[in-house]
Design a protein around this motif. Structure first.
Motif, mmCIF file in Angstrom:
data_model
loop_
_atom_site.group_PDB
_atom_site.id
_atom_site.type_symbol
_atom_site.label_atom_id
_atom_site.label_comp_id
_atom_site.label_asym_id
_atom_site.label_seq_id
_atom_site.Cartn_x
_atom_site.Cartn_y
_atom_site.Cartn_z
ATOM 1 N N ASP A 175 0.821 -1.211 0.000
ATOM 2 C CA ASP A 175 0.000 0.000 0.000
ATOM 3 C C ASP A 175 0.856 1.263 0.000
ATOM 4 O O ASP A 175 0.451 2.295 -0.552
ATOM 5 N N SER B 215 0.402 4.245 -2.544
ATOM 6 C CA SER B 215 0.121 5.602 -2.057
ATOM 7 C C SER B 215 1.073 6.609 -2.680
ATOM 8 O O SER B 215 0.669 7.719 -3.062
ATOM 9 N N GLY C 298 -9.778 4.746 5.561
ATOM 10 C CA GLY C 298 -9.125 5.103 4.311
ATOM 11 C C GLY C 298 -8.362 6.410 4.489
ATOM 12 O O GLY C 298 -8.165 6.868 5.623
ATOM 13 N N TRP D 90 -7.966 4.652 0.686
ATOM 14 C CA TRP D 90 -7.302 3.490 0.115
ATOM 15 C C TRP D 90 -7.182 3.650 -1.401
ATOM 16 O O TRP D 90 -7.881 4.466 -2.014
#
Length: 240
Positions: free
Chosen positions: A59, A63, A223, A225
């Protein structure tokens, strides 16, 4: 044997700024196909364990990419045998991927959770009975019955009211939304919301306001997300 761990498909042909390292401290780089690229890194294993640290790393790369480019996130653990196989699949789906990149550009996913406070208390009691040998069969039956009611008729009005409040307050911010369709009037449920990344703070504030106004419901969000739920699909609306 070196394989390629796949993080996402990106609306760019190069990554201008350095990205966080991927799994095994390997550099993340772009495999280019036409006007898009696949963000990958080399791994020397056929699978990556779904540990908290590894999921966070996945993630974290997404990001970083999402702050600069339109990104279609890949599910954690996606590994390709080689570049040729991976790019062949990209070429076959290029038109659809370009449409998805345009639709999801600068957008993130927020998970909206709605549950009834009474339902949560009942659920805790029902869960406890599984470990409490002293509870009678009659009490277990009544608790189970109560739990069933909180998941059906008893919650329909509450669900409808909360969903109307959500629609009224959040519709202007939501680009797309996926409501539950299997049990649309049952608690608890989760909705997946697609919003512009610049609207996250406003979204959270409205959710907090809705939660404060609906004392019988617990309304929270998590989130932002990567927009996993919206890759290759549009939202499904239920009746409110």
């Amino acid at each position: 044997m070196k394989r390629l761990y796949v993080y996402g498909i990106v609306g760019a042909t190069s990554f201008d700024d350095p990205l966080p390292n991927g799994h095994d401290e390997a550099s993340v780089f772009a495999l280019v196909s036409g006007d898009i690229a696949v963000a990958v890194s080399f791994v020397e294993r056929s699978a990556v364990e779904a540990s908290a640290a590894n999921v966070w790393l996945h993630d974290n790369v997404l990001s970083a990419l999402m702050t600069r480019y339109a990104v279609l996130p890949m599910r954690f653990g996606t590994i390709a045998v080689g570049a040729t196989q991976l790019l062949e699949g990209i070429v076959k789906r290029q038109k659809q991927l370009m449409k998805d990149l345009m639709r999801l550009n600068e957008n993130v996913e927020i998970a909206l959770h709605i549950s009834g406070k009474n339902w949560e208390k009942v659920n805790q009691k029902v869960t406890k009975k599984n470990t409490d040998q002293a509870i009678t069969q009659g009490t277990a039956y009544l608790l189970g019955r109560q739990q069933s009611l909180y998941g059906s008729d008893k919650t329909q009005l509450l669900v409808q009211n909360v969903r109307r409040a959500i629609r009224s307050g959040l519709d202007p911010l939501m680009k797309d939304v996926i409501w539950p369709i299997d049990k649309p009037q049952a608690l608890p449920f989760k909705a997946s919301c697609l919003i512009n990344r610049n609207d996250v703070a406003s979204f959270v504030q409205i959710v907090n306001d809705i939660a404060a106004q609906n004392l019988d419901a617990r309304v929270t969000c998590t989130g932002p997300w990567a927009p996993y739920s919206f890759v290759g699909k549009s939202g499904v609306e239920g009746e409110t």
